[in-house]
Design a protein around this motif. Structure first.
Motif, PDB file in Angstrom:
ATOM      1  N   THR A 107      -4.762   3.398  -2.819  1.00  0.00           N
ATOM      2  CA  THR A 107      -4.555   4.330  -3.925  1.00  0.00           C
ATOM      3  C   THR A 107      -3.320   3.855  -4.682  1.00  0.00           C
ATOM      4  O   THR A 107      -2.230   3.773  -4.116  1.00  0.00           O
ATOM      5  N   ASN A 109      -1.407   4.894  -7.363  1.00  0.00           N
ATOM      6  CA  ASN A 109      -0.329   5.627  -8.029  1.00  0.00           C
ATOM      7  C   ASN A 109       0.531   6.469  -7.091  1.00  0.00           C
ATOM      8  O   ASN A 109       1.352   7.257  -7.548  1.00  0.00           O
ATOM      9  N   THR A 110       0.368   6.293  -5.761  1.00  0.00           N
ATOM     10  CA  THR A 110       1.159   7.101  -4.833  1.00  0.00           C
ATOM     11  C   THR A 110       1.922   6.188  -3.869  1.00  0.00           C
ATOM     12  O   THR A 110       2.909   5.576  -4.251  1.00  0.00           O
ATOM     13  N   TYR A 111       1.470   6.098  -2.616  1.00  0.00           N
ATOM     14  CA  TYR A 111       2.214   5.343  -1.599  1.00  0.00           C
ATOM     15  C   TYR A 111       2.326   3.855  -1.932  1.00  0.00           C
ATOM     16  O   TYR A 111       3.285   3.194  -1.534  1.00  0.00           O
ATOM     17  N   HIS A 114       5.005   3.444  -4.872  1.00  0.00           N
ATOM     18  CA  HIS A 114       6.350   3.808  -4.424  1.00  0.00           C
ATOM     19  C   HIS A 114       6.444   3.597  -2.911  1.00  0.00           C
ATOM     20  O   HIS A 114       6.397   4.547  -2.127  1.00  0.00           O
ATOM     21  N   TRP A 119       4.942   9.417   1.714  1.00  0.00           N
ATOM     22  CA  TRP A 119       3.989  10.280   1.011  1.00  0.00           C
ATOM     23  C   TRP A 119       3.181  11.133   1.985  1.00  0.00           C
ATOM     24  O   TRP A 119       2.923  10.718   3.119  1.00  0.00           O
ATOM     25  N   THR A 207      -0.814   9.347 -13.806  1.00  0.00           N
ATOM     26  CA  THR A 207      -0.122  10.162 -12.817  1.00  0.00           C
ATOM     27  C   THR A 207      -0.326  11.630 -13.167  1.00  0.00           C
ATOM     28  O   THR A 207       0.130  12.083 -14.225  1.00  0.00           O
ATOM     29  N   VAL A 211       0.835  14.831  -8.636  1.00  0.00           N
ATOM     30  CA  VAL A 211       1.420  13.611  -8.063  1.00  0.00           C
ATOM     31  C   VAL A 211       2.865  13.449  -8.530  1.00  0.00           C
ATOM     32  O   VAL A 211       3.742  13.064  -7.747  1.00  0.00           O
ATOM     33  N   GLN A 212       3.138  13.770  -9.800  1.00  0.00           N
ATOM     34  CA  GLN A 212       4.496  13.650 -10.315  1.00  0.00           C
ATOM     35  C   GLN A 212       5.446  14.603  -9.596  1.00  0.00           C
ATOM     36  O   GLN A 212       6.584  14.232  -9.270  1.00  0.00           O
ATOM     37  N   TYR A 215       6.212  13.149  -6.210  1.00  0.00           N
ATOM     38  CA  TYR A 215       7.137  12.025  -6.368  1.00  0.00           C
ATOM     39  C   TYR A 215       8.570  12.515  -6.572  1.00  0.00           C
ATOM     40  O   TYR A 215       9.503  12.022  -5.914  1.00  0.00           O
TER      41      TYR A 215
END
Length: 241
Positions: A107, A109-111, A114, A119, A207, A211-212, A215
């Protein structure tokens, strides 16, 4: 009554008690993934000094292994299941065999984006793993009760089979190459792991507000933890100054 597993299966089948597995790709893939992880866990139980955990259904990875048996570090193992592309006629000579759809590697845009943050749905930050490996299971869909034939298992580092395409047009997933020979040979579209990570961590994934918010919370927690550590060791900071 049955004296062994084979006799039990035969008796259940004769009585009409065994139902066919689902044909729907996601449901069938989930059944196979669970079975593969069960198999790996059973083998890990026989390995001295091995530590391991099964991941959640929608988390990453499907299985992590560690302990002295694996050099004292943690390693991520993800199981990927893909159907061979269906053909309406015999393949022409030179035709490339492909998966019905692209395998999802991560995935984006997550783990993966970043990797130093912990996460939800993960055991630890992405960068805490010494290595990442994919167990790729390829099958041919049939009309039999098991639905699966010609099972093939390929093991690769994800970046080695990475493509520059997403595996979904609606979700933020990183896709693999879809040629079976390329998957077997680890012949993706990137020459090095650094090229793969650089490309996909710069990719303009969408995002969502949810999700934001996650984060921002994780970043705030990380900053608070750093401040706590600095406050607990003021002399170290003074010496560096």
């Amino acid at each position: 009554m049955a004296s062994n597993a084979e006799e039990l299966e035969a008796r259940l089948a004769a009585g009409g008690h065994l139902l066919p597995l689902p044909k729907e790709p996601a449901a069938l893939a989930n059944v196979i993934e669970v079975d593969i992880v069960d198999f790996l866990l059973a083998r890990l139980q026989l390995l001295p000094d091995a530590e391991y955990q099964r991941g959640s259904e929608r988390g990453y990875p499907d299985l992590e292994v560690g302990g002295r048996a694996f050099g004292g570090a943690w390693h991520a193992i993800d199981v990927k299941v893909a159907q061979r592309a269906r053909r309406s006629a015999a393949a022409r000579p030179g035709t490339t065999e492909r998966t019905q759809s692209r395998i999802t590697l991560y995935t984006g845009n997550t783990y993966f984006r970043h990797p130093t943050l912990h996460w939800p749905g993960t055991f630890r930050p992405f960068d805490d793993y010494r290595s990442h490996a994919d167990v790729i299971v390829i099958y041919t869909l049939t009309d039999s009760a098991s639905r699966v034939a010609d099972l093939e298992v390929i093991i690769q580092e994800p970046w080695r089979v990475g493509s520059s395409k997403r595996s979904s047009t609606t979700r933020e997933y990183i896709g693999a190459v879809d040629g079976l020979d390329d998957l077997r040979a680890g012949r993706g579209e990137f020459a090095t792991a650094e090229d793969f990570y650089r490309f996909w961590r710069r990719f303009p994934f969408r995002t969502s507000p949810g999700v934001q918010r996650i984060y921002e919370r994780l970043v705030a927690e990380q900053r608070a933890e750093l401040e706590t550590l600095r406050a607990a060791h003021p002399t170290d900071r003074a010496e560096r100054a």
